[in-house]
Design a protein around this motif. Structure first.
Motif, PDB file in Angstrom:
ATOM      1  N   LEU A   1     -18.324   6.903 -17.663  1.00  0.00           N
ATOM      2  CA  LEU A   1     -17.531   7.652 -16.682  1.00  0.00           C
ATOM      3  C   LEU A   1     -16.117   7.920 -17.181  1.00  0.00           C
ATOM      4  O   LEU A   1     -15.566   8.994 -16.936  1.00  0.00           O
ATOM      5  N   ALA A   2     -15.529   6.964 -17.884  1.00  0.00           N
ATOM      6  CA  ALA A   2     -14.153   7.133 -18.351  1.00  0.00           C
ATOM      7  C   ALA A   2     -13.818   6.041 -19.353  1.00  0.00           C
ATOM      8  O   ALA A   2     -14.505   5.008 -19.420  1.00  0.00           O
TER       9      ALA A   2
ATOM     10  N   LEU B   1     -11.636   9.211 -14.365  1.00  0.00           N
ATOM     11  CA  LEU B   1     -12.613   8.356 -13.696  1.00  0.00           C
ATOM     12  C   LEU B   1     -12.833   8.832 -12.267  1.00  0.00           C
ATOM     13  O   LEU B   1     -13.963   8.847 -11.764  1.00  0.00           O
ATOM     14  N   ARG B   2     -11.749   9.213 -11.572  1.00  0.00           N
ATOM     15  CA  ARG B   2     -11.884   9.707 -10.205  1.00  0.00           C
ATOM     16  C   ARG B   2     -12.766  10.959 -10.160  1.00  0.00           C
ATOM     17  O   ARG B   2     -13.668  11.077  -9.313  1.00  0.00           O
ATOM     18  N   THR B   3     -12.526  11.872 -11.105  1.00  0.00           N
ATOM     19  CA  THR B   3     -13.334  13.091 -11.129  1.00  0.00           C
ATOM     20  C   THR B   3     -14.802  12.782 -11.385  1.00  0.00           C
ATOM     21  O   THR B   3     -15.702  13.345 -10.751  1.00  0.00           O
ATOM     22  N   SER B   4     -15.083  11.887 -12.319  1.00  0.00           N
ATOM     23  CA  SER B   4     -16.470  11.518 -12.630  1.00  0.00           C
ATOM     24  C   SER B   4     -17.157  10.895 -11.435  1.00  0.00           C
ATOM     25  O   SER B   4     -18.335  11.179 -11.147  1.00  0.00           O
TER      26      SER B   4
ATOM     27  N   ILE C   1     -17.659  -2.400 -15.287  1.00  0.00           N
ATOM     28  CA  ILE C   1     -16.471  -2.417 -16.134  1.00  0.00           C
ATOM     29  C   ILE C   1     -16.795  -3.192 -17.405  1.00  0.00           C
ATOM     30  O   ILE C   1     -17.287  -4.322 -17.340  1.00  0.00           O
ATOM     31  N   VAL C   2     -16.542  -2.575 -18.554  1.00  0.00           N
ATOM     32  CA  VAL C   2     -16.796  -3.193 -19.855  1.00  0.00           C
ATOM     33  C   VAL C   2     -15.485  -3.215 -20.621  1.00  0.00           C
ATOM     34  O   VAL C   2     -14.861  -2.162 -20.816  1.00  0.00           O
TER      35      VAL C   2
ATOM     36  N   VAL D   1     -26.467   2.539  -9.519  1.00  0.00           N
ATOM     37  CA  VAL D   1     -25.563   2.391 -10.668  1.00  0.00           C
ATOM     38  C   VAL D   1     -25.153   3.783 -11.138  1.00  0.00           C
ATOM     39  O   VAL D   1     -25.995   4.587 -11.551  1.00  0.00           O
ATOM     40  N   THR D   2     -23.868   4.044 -11.070  1.00  0.00           N
ATOM     41  CA  THR D   2     -23.366   5.374 -11.442  1.00  0.00           C
ATOM     42  C   THR D   2     -23.075   5.465 -12.930  1.00  0.00           C
ATOM     43  O   THR D   2     -23.375   6.467 -13.568  1.00  0.00           O
TER      44      THR D   2
END
Length: 744
Positions: free
Chosen positions: A464-465, A504-507, A657-658, A682-683
């Motif tokens: 996502l980001a 990340l917000r856009t994704s 989060i990784v 799971v997105t």
């Protein structure tokens, strides 16, 4: 049942696993310090090796190995053979231990200081330890090379003394020629001795076979050397013919007897001469004449005529003679038949006896045939080996000229030194290659996750980001509030850090089909991967859209959200779930972000999982969904506790989060499987704390240096201008929430 990995990024995962040159270059750049350090060590060692290399003298000689005259007569050899086919064997002989030991003995190399160095005492080359040292040193110093497309062999020796190098080469050539002559002569003599011994045995076998064959000839009565020409065969032939003749005679006599015995005696004379002699016919003729005369006398003279009496007397005698003759004929036929039968029986008995004798001698005849064959085979082998023995005797007297010295080894004028530049370059290059290999080995053994392609390949989830590592400025920290210090998106709205959260917000807003996700759960596989940092900054950028956002600290074990915002953590989520306070009283606001509300965790409960999985928690989320546009929940790590799995069922989007360089592949796979098996939506994943100086991420953030990025400027400044004159009251209506109701 195994979890099914989402196939959203299958194409990306496939491309990520392909080994490309660009990925290899990224690995080299990431570990360039290690590679350069190893290459520097190689350069230092190459410089040292070039400066300290020994002064060695290389002497060489050349010999020719070709077909000699002895090959014309060699036993089993081919005339005019190609010597090049034997060159590998001859090279191995030149470097054999026995030949090198002979050189060491002839030159007394064990006690030569120029070869092994000063020893201080006499060394005997027969000592196994000394012999091994000398032979190993010679094998190291001597080089034997075949000149391509020729029958020439170059022999070189490299030692610390020019004279010694030349002596060793010349001595090796001399000993090799002598060894060749001696080995060939000894081989020929061994063949001759073997043939001589074999011939004596064969001669004895031939004589024995001949004697046995002659004895069987005498026993069989063989005439000459033809086993078919013998007395038994001749006798059998004669008896076979005699038996046939006797059988025919017996048949004829039997037929005559049967014919005569079956005939009327009155017509016996009519059987012919073959069965009855002519006397009977004469007697019958005389009898007929007498009867005629008697009839005439009866007519003329009457019955008492004296002549008639004489005639009657004669007729009686004729009748008697005819009867006697008939009896004699039958008796003679019977006797002839019996004699023929007896002769046939005797002949058959003799034939049977001879056959029995022949049958008894049949095995002897077979043995005779075998002895004859054995005799012929032994005699043929004996004659052939005798001829080969004569050839071997001729070979033993020939002088071979297969090895011919071409160039004699002369002492070199100067030492042979390798160019220092070449040594330096070779060592540096070798160590550079070793460093690159070591870099790839370490990269393959590293279980950390550092690139987007690697994360997507391992997890099967889209990225996502990428959140860069935040860098705080300590110059004005004292003048900032706690929320401003901990929220990079608030303190530095135009930084790369803030742009990453806007991405990340856009994704996230585009990740759910049919609308924007309301409840967003953030979790990780292990602790300390930056969930809280991502949660509060994500909530901040969501609130910058001028919508109402609630962040819930659902980590009831180690809560940290209230510390980041500088809020009181005594009243929060657990207080609402237990009913001690209402939702309105538990929600806290942040002056810097009017659209963002915070529900801290509250007192740490004894059983967090049971509280989060209760119906009260479910009803609470349903209630806040009607009030807020987005609810961001910070949760504990997946592999530590199951709280995140429980919260995921009431979420619209789950984000993993990784942390860059910290998370491991195995932990991320396990966490993903837990979410997928529980049916969580799971997105995708967010790679946190990325080092922007890493070569693999330069392409992602290289363009962020452009300070006039329009979106950043508008987005970061717009929300502030729109909310300067607005205050949000959690107990009153909010006109900026698109008609959403008040908090009850």
């Amino acid at each position: 049942m195994d979890a099914e990995v989402p196939t959203v990024a299958s194409g990306t995962a496939q491309n990520a696993t392909d080994a490309t040159l660009s990925e290899a270059w990224v690995t080299i750049r990431a570990r360039k310090k290690l590679i350069l350090a190893i290459a520097s060590l190689g350069a230092i060692y190459g410089f040292y090796q070039g400066a300290t290399q020994p002064r060695l003298y290389d002497a060489s000689g050349t010999i020719e190995i070709r077909s000699g005259s002895s090959n014309e007569y060699r036993i089993g050899g081919t005339a005019g053979g190609d010597a090049s086919s034997r060159l590998p064997t001859e090279v191995a002989i030149l470097k054999s231990d026995s030949l090198l030991l002979s050189v060491a003995q002839d030159q007394n190399l064990a006690n030569d200081p120029a070869f092994l160095g000063p020893t201080g005492r006499y060394q005997n080359v027969d000592d196994p330890v000394v012999r091994q040292r000398v032979v190993s040193a010679l094998q190291r110093d001597i080089s034997v090379v075949v000149i391509p497309k020729t029958d020439l062999v170059r022999i070189s020796c490299t030692t610390g003394n020019a004279q010694l190098s030349a002596k060793i080469v010349n001595q090796l050539v001399h000993d090799y020629i002598v060894h060749s002559f001696q080995s060939r002569d000894e081989a020929t003599k061994r063949v001759s001795n073997f043939f001589s011994t074999t011939l004596d045995d064969l001669k004895q076998q031939v004589e024995t076979s001949q004697e046995q064959m002659l004895e069987l000839q005498k026993k069989l009565g063989v005439l000459g050397f033809d086993p078919k020409d013998n007395q038994i065969t001749s006798t059998l032939d004669d008896l076979n013919r005699a038996a046939g003749a006797a059988g025919l005679a017996r048949i004829a006599a039997e037929t005559r007897y049967q014919v005569l015995s079956s005939m009327d005696p009155s017509i016996l004379d009519q059987a012919g001469n073959a069965y009855a002699p002519s006397n009977v016919s004469n007697l019958r003729n005389q009898l007929n004449l007498a009867q005629t005369s008697l009839a005439e006398l009866d007519v003329n003279d009457g019955p008492n005529n004296p002549k008639e009496k004489a005639i009657r007397s004669r007729m009686d005698e004729l009748h008697k003679e005819i009867a006697v003759e008939e009896t004699r004929i039958l008796s003679e036929a019977k006797q002839a038949y019996l004699a023929a039968q007896a002769q046939e029986n005797q002949t058959n008995n003799a034939l049977d006896a001879e056959k029995a004798t022949a049958y008894k001698l049949r095995d002897d005849l077979l043995q005779y045939t075998l002895r004859e064959r054995e005799y012929e085979a032994n005699r043929t082998l004996y004659d052939g080996l005798e001829q080969r023995l004569r050839t071997a005797g001729v070979e033993a007297g020939l002088e071979s000229t297969e090895i011919e010295p071409i160039d004699k080894a002369n002492p070199p004028l100067g030492p042979t030194l390798k160019p220092r530049t070449n040594i330096l370059l070779i060592d540096t290059f070798v160590m550079l290659i070793f460093g690159v290999i070591l870099a790839f080995v370490l990269e393959s053994l590293d279980t950390g996750l550092r690139s987007v392609a690697e994360i997507e390949s391992v997890s099967g989830l889209p990225s996502l980001a990428l959140i860069p590592r935040a860098r705080r400025s300590v110059s004005d920290e004292t003048s900032l509030s706690t929320a401003m210090r901990n929220l990079g998106t608030l303190s530095s709205p135009k930084s790369q850090f803030s742009e990453a959260f806007r991405a990340l917000r856009t994704s996230l807003l585009l990740s759910v089909a049919g609308g924007e996700p309301k409840v967003i759960l953030l979790t990780s596989a292990t602790p300390s991967e930056g969930k809280t940092t991502v949660s509060i900054n994500l909530a901040c950028v969501l609130a910058q859209r001028n919508v109402r956002v609630l962040i819930i600290d659902a980590d009831l074990r180690r809560p940290t959200v209230h510390h980041r915002f500088g809020l009181n953590g005594k009243v929060g989520l657990t207080s609402v779930l237990t009913g001690s306070v209402s939702l309105e009283d538990a929600i806290q606001t942040i002056p810097e972000i009017p659209q963002l509300d915070v529900l801290v965790s509250g007192p740490v409960p004894p059983f967090p999982t049971e509280m989060l999985s209760s119906e009260t928690m479910h009803h609470l989320l349903e209630r806040v969904k009607g009030i807020y546009t987005h609810i961001v929940m910070d949760s504990p790590p997946l592999l530590s506790v199951t709280d995140s799995v429980v919260l995921a069922r009431d979420s619209d989007a789950v984000v993993m989060i990784v942390r860059h360089g910290k998370s491991s592949k195995h932990a991320m796979r396990r966490a993903r499987d837990l979410l997928v098996r529980s049916g969580a939506p799971v997105t995708g994943i967010v790679l946190n704390a990325v080092d922007l100086n890493s070569p693999e991420y330069y392409a992602y953030y290289g363009y962020y240096g452009y300070t006039g990025y329009a979106a950043a400027g508008v987005d970061s400044a717009g929300w502030e201008s729109k909310t300067d004159n607005k205050e949000w009251n959690p107990k009153g209506p909010d006109k900026g929430n698109s008609g959403k109701g008040d908090i009850e």
